[in-house]
Enzyme design. Structure first.
Site, PDB file in Angstrom:
ATOM      1  N   ASP A   1       2.508   1.848   3.424  1.00  0.00           N
ATOM      2  CA  ASP A   1       3.256   0.944   3.987  1.00  0.00           C
ATOM      3  C   ASP A   1       4.631   1.476   3.566  1.00  0.00           C
ATOM      4  O   ASP A   1       5.605   1.383   4.247  1.00  0.00           O
ATOM      5  CB  ASP A   1       3.073  -0.403   3.313  1.00  0.00           C
ATOM      6  CG  ASP A   1       1.671  -0.940   3.446  1.00  0.00           C
ATOM      7  OD1 ASP A   1       1.131  -0.461   4.272  1.00  0.00           O
ATOM      8  OD2 ASP A   1       1.522  -1.791   2.553  1.00  0.00           O
TER       9      ASP A   1
ATOM     10  N   HIS B   1       1.024  -1.243  -0.161  1.00  0.00           N
ATOM     11  CA  HIS B   1      -0.022   0.011   0.020  1.00  0.00           C
ATOM     12  C   HIS B   1       1.119   1.151  -0.039  1.00  0.00           C
ATOM     13  O   HIS B   1       1.975   1.149   0.561  1.00  0.00           O
ATOM     14  CB  HIS B   1      -1.009   0.233   1.158  1.00  0.00           C
ATOM     15  CG  HIS B   1      -1.786  -0.873   1.667  1.00  0.00           C
ATOM     16  ND1 HIS B   1      -1.334  -2.030   2.034  1.00  0.00           N
ATOM     17  CD2 HIS B   1      -3.025  -1.199   1.529  1.00  0.00           C
ATOM     18  CE1 HIS B   1      -2.501  -2.963   2.484  1.00  0.00           C
ATOM     19  NE2 HIS B   1      -3.432  -2.552   1.919  1.00  0.00           N
TER      20      HIS B   1
ATOM     21  N   ASP C   1      -4.901 -13.580  -2.229  1.00  0.00           N
ATOM     22  CA  ASP C   1      -4.222 -13.447  -0.938  1.00  0.00           C
ATOM     23  C   ASP C   1      -4.232 -14.324  -0.194  1.00  0.00           C
ATOM     24  O   ASP C   1      -5.062 -15.000   0.271  1.00  0.00           O
ATOM     25  CB  ASP C   1      -4.958 -12.077  -0.333  1.00  0.00           C
ATOM     26  CG  ASP C   1      -4.255 -10.715  -0.889  1.00  0.00           C
ATOM     27  OD1 ASP C   1      -3.503 -10.884  -1.861  1.00  0.00           O
ATOM     28  OD2 ASP C   1      -4.692  -9.590  -0.296  1.00  0.00           O
TER      29      ASP C   1
HETATM   30  C1  XUL Z   1      -7.610  -6.607   4.500  1.00  0.00           C
HETATM   31  C2  XUL Z   1      -6.810  -7.072   3.286  1.00  0.00           C
HETATM   32  C3  XUL Z   1      -5.734  -5.861   2.696  1.00  0.00           C
HETATM   33  C4  XUL Z   1      -6.070  -5.919   1.357  1.00  0.00           C
HETATM   34  C5  XUL Z   1      -4.991  -4.699   0.634  1.00  0.00           C
HETATM   35  O1  XUL Z   1      -8.467  -7.371   5.148  1.00  0.00           O
HETATM   36  O2  XUL Z   1      -7.036  -8.084   2.750  1.00  0.00           O
HETATM   37  O3  XUL Z   1      -4.604  -6.090   3.182  1.00  0.00           O
HETATM   38  O4  XUL Z   1      -5.302  -7.087   0.758  1.00  0.00           O
HETATM   39  O5  XUL Z   1      -5.546  -3.469   1.006  1.00  0.00           O
HETATM   40 CO    CO Z   2      -6.107  -9.160   1.365  1.00  0.00          CO
END
Ligand code: XUL
Ligand code: CO
Length: 447
Positions: A112, A109, A304
């Site tokens: 960050d 981000h 993710d």
């Molecule tokens: C929050 C989340 C974030 C996103 C990016 O739950 O997953 O870290 O991946 O903003």
């Molecule tokens: Co995420």
């Protein structure tokens, strides 16, 4: 290029490049299953899995929780004189960690990487300065940017929403921040740009114009897409679904909801899904279900990689370690054609009481090994053919004759009803779930 990167100071002394030692190794700082160069199904493991380290959890999060103080005193912050110096040291630590681990990508981000300044202009300058440094580091190490994003949830100005904020002034500030984050992503040759709508939702309908907020979100995404494309961005835009937390009802609830939203607003050519395992669980879905749903719509993008805690209702963001989960995930991903712009980003954090510097390595090693095992199991499912063939055969009555005509849209309800009347007896065919689950377990054991 050195084996790994060390900046002005070594932040993980005593830990070198993590190597593959095989399943019998008892070295906690070695891969047991992830062998980057090993070929699985005609492609190297590293090219299938495209691991990314998440800047926010690994180098910013400090172990603080709603009940207690920080427990991870990051030396790259404590040894710096000011926030910009801390950001530079943090970047050194990040590139040292990523190259020692042998991950090829990272994700960040804006906040960050660079601290927020006193004005939007100062924030952008900070980000530009750190982007220039990251570019040098990428060049020196070969590490690449999987995706960039903007933090549109931490600052109090987002408490009523970011692009869905009822005040236009906030939306304009969001645009200012997103434009700078897109610029940074392009400068760093990012393969994607992610929108996770943490504050894009509501707590109470009594104070919310839901239709207007969703329209604003779509208009904003269209504007962001048009800007990025005009700047030459060729990568993918991702929406990352999550049903709740921090808001009670988030607009990007789950994969199916996001698919409907993207199609309704005509965004499905540029946007894809970034699917997070823990978010799937919060939405009441399996990770595998969400991946398969995105793939079925042709909108699968990135992952993710983490896991939740099934016995509570928030985002614990633990490192993935279930071979069963990773096998099913990789089965969906391989059948979707694998990653193109996307990858497996460890949106995961070590526990608050994991206070040894080595813990961050061991967490990532475990996650990478878990996906390597999952990849091999998924590849076995596909090459042996038993499970995919079973599914194909299950629908064989639609491959020829009247079933095929129906799929083509050539039969009316009257046609169908007539056929139904003629058929009389219908099939009572086993779904064979238990047998298929047993076969999957055999593949998990490498059989
Ligand atoms: C929050 C989340 C974030 C996103 C990016 O739950 O997953 O870290 O991946 O903003
Ligand atoms: Co995420």
């Amino acid at each position: 290029m050195a084996d790994y990167f060390v900046g002005s100071k070594e932040y993980f002394p005593g830990i070198g490049k993590i190597g593959y030692e095989g399943p019998k190794s008892d070295n906690p700082l070695a891969f047991k299953y992830y062998d980057a160069e090993k070929t699985v199904g005609g492609k190297k493991m590293k090219d299938h899995l495209r691991f990314a380290v998440a800047y926010w959890h690994s180098f910013c999060a400090d172990g603080a929780d709603p009940f207690g103080a920080a427990t991870h005193p990051h030396p790259w912050i404590s040894d710096a004189k000011c926030p910009m110096e801390a950001a530079e040291h943090k970047m050194d630590a990040a590139f040292e960690f990523i190259t020692k681990l042998g991950a090829e990508f990272y994700a960040f981000h804006d906040r960050d990487m660079a601290p927020e300044g006193a004005t939007p202009g100062e924030s952008e300058k900070n980000l530009q300065a750190l982007t220039a440094k990251a570019k040098e580091r990428q060049k020196a190490t070969g590490v690449k940017l999987l995706w960039g994003t903007a933090n549109l949830f931490t600052h109090p100005r987002f408490m009523n929403g970011a692009a869905t904020n009822p005040e236009f002034a906030v939306l304009a500030l969001v645009a200012n921040q997103v434009k700078a984050a897109i610029d940074a992503t392009i400068e760093l040759d990012g393969q994607g740009y992610t929108f996770w709508g943490g504050r894009e939702g509501y707590m109470s309908l009594l104070n919310t114009d839901l239709k207007r907020e969703k329209d604003h979100l779509a208009k904003f995404l269209i504007a962001a897409r048009d800007y990025a494309r005009a700047q030459g961005f060729k990568g993918a835009f991702y929406i990352e679904p999550k049903p709740m937390e921090p808001t009670k009802h988030q607009y990007d609830y789950d994969t199916e909801t996001v698919i409907g939203f993207l199609r309704y607003y005509g965004l499905d050519k540029d946007f894809r899904l970034n699917i997070e395992a823990n978010h799937a669980e919060l939405a009441g879905h399996d990770f595998f279900h969400e991946l398969e749903t995105a793939a079925a719509a042709g909108l699968f993008g990135s992952v993710d990689a983490n896991r939740g805690e099934p016995r509570n209702g928030w985002d614990t963001d633990q490192f993935p370690n279930s071979y069963y989960e990773t096998a099913l995930a990789m089965y969906a991903i391989l059948r979707a054609g694998g990653f193109t712009t996307g990858g497996l980003n460890f949106d995961a954090k070590i526990r608050r009481n994991s206070v040894d510097p080595a813990d961050l390595f061991e967490a990532h090693i475990g996650g990478m090994d878990a996906f390597a095992v999952g990849l091999e199991a998924a590849s076995r499912i596909i090459t042996s053919g038993k499970i995919p063939d079973f599914v194909k055969d299950r629908y064989a009555s639609f491959d020829t004759g009247d079933g095929a005509k129906f799929e083509k849209g050539d039969l009316t309800l009257e046609d169908l009803a007539k056929l139904g009347g003629d058929y009389g007896a219908f099939g009572v065919t086993s779904g064979k779930q238990e047998r298929l689950e047993n076969i999957l377990n055999q593949y998990l054991l490498g059989l």
